[in-house]
Design an enzyme around this catalytic site. Structure first.
Site, PDB file in Angstrom:
ATOM      1  N   VAL A   8       3.171 -33.862   1.741  1.00  0.00           N
ATOM      2  CA  VAL A   8       3.343 -34.624   2.974  1.00  0.00           C
ATOM      3  C   VAL A   8       2.001 -35.254   3.307  1.00  0.00           C
ATOM      4  CG1 VAL A   8       5.288 -33.325   3.923  1.00  0.00           C
ATOM      5  CG2 VAL A   8       2.969 -32.542   4.361  1.00  0.00           C
ATOM      6  N   SER A   9       2.038 -36.354   4.070  1.00  0.00           N
ATOM      7  CA  SER A   9       0.822 -37.117   4.325  1.00  0.00           C
ATOM      8  C   SER A   9      -0.032 -36.566   5.460  1.00  0.00           C
ATOM      9  CB  SER A   9       1.171 -38.575   4.633  1.00  0.00           C
ATOM     10  OG  SER A   9       1.840 -39.136   3.537  1.00  0.00           O
ATOM     11  N   THR A  10       0.581 -35.907   6.413  1.00  0.00           N
ATOM     12  CA  THR A  10      -0.183 -35.401   7.558  1.00  0.00           C
ATOM     13  C   THR A  10       0.207 -33.964   7.864  1.00  0.00           C
ATOM     14  OG1 THR A  10       1.446 -36.099   9.202  1.00  0.00           O
ATOM     15  CG2 THR A  10      -0.241 -37.724   8.590  1.00  0.00           C
TER      16      THR A  10
END
Length: 194
Positions: A8-10
């Site tokens: 996931v990016s964040t």
């Protein structure tokens, strides 16, 4: 062995959806990252790459979890194939253990080769265009002709060691030998008059 990768990016995003899908697909181990796919350094992905062995299958929930660009995906797929590792993407239904999946795998390889050929063709066209305008490629000579003549003379006179000559001209040994090869010594022998 099926090995999964989730990203996931964040920190605000949750890995549960991907992890659940990977476990349902039969993954025995799952590596994960909470970091943007655009970042080159992904610790979970680095650990995964160390663990993968020939005969394993890398499983991702979706292609963009592995790489954000087509080039990055092609590099991964090419590396996996060279190592004898299968690849599976759950959302896109890509599975290189099947005939259809192998076709997709080879399409990735063909795209990579096509891209390399395009780059080569553009480079050649650029060099030809530059030559047509009188520009030559490559690194400029490290020494002008006058210094090259002096270097060749010092080399053949043998009054100085190779190391001394290298230090005088601030060049490498390979550059010295290249200049000596390209500039034969001038014949200075006195021919007696008759």
């Amino acid at each position: 062995m099926l090995i999964g990768y989730a990203r996931v990016s964040t920190v605000d995003q949750n890995l549960n959806l991907q992890k659940d899908a990977l476990e349902k697909a039969g993954c025995e181990r799952i590596f994960e990252d909470t970091i943007s796919g655009a970042r080159a350094e992904r610790p979970g992905l680095a650990k995964l790459k160390e663990q993968l062995r020939s005969g394993d299958t890398l499983v991702v929930w979706r292609l963009d979890r592995l790489g954000r660009t087509l080039r990055n995906l092609i590099e991964w797929v090419t590396w996996l194939e060279s190592e004898g590792i299968a690849f599976k993407s759950l959302q896109e239904s890509i599975d290189t253990t099947t005939s259809g999946g192998k076709l997709i795998f080879h399409m990735f390889g063909a795209l990579a080769e096509f891209e390399r050929n395009l780059i080569r063709e553009r480079t050649q066209a650029g060099l030809l265009s530059a030559r047509a305008r009188g520009r030559m490629g490559g690194r400029p000579p490290s020494l002008d002709k006058k210094k090259q003549k002096l270097l060749v003379k010092l080399y053949h006179d043998k009054d100085h060691s190779i190391t001394e000559i290298l230090e005088m001209f601030h060049i490498s040994k390979s550059t010295l030998y290249k200049i000596v090869r390209e500039n034969p010594p001038e014949i200075t022998a006195n021919i007696p008059h008759q």
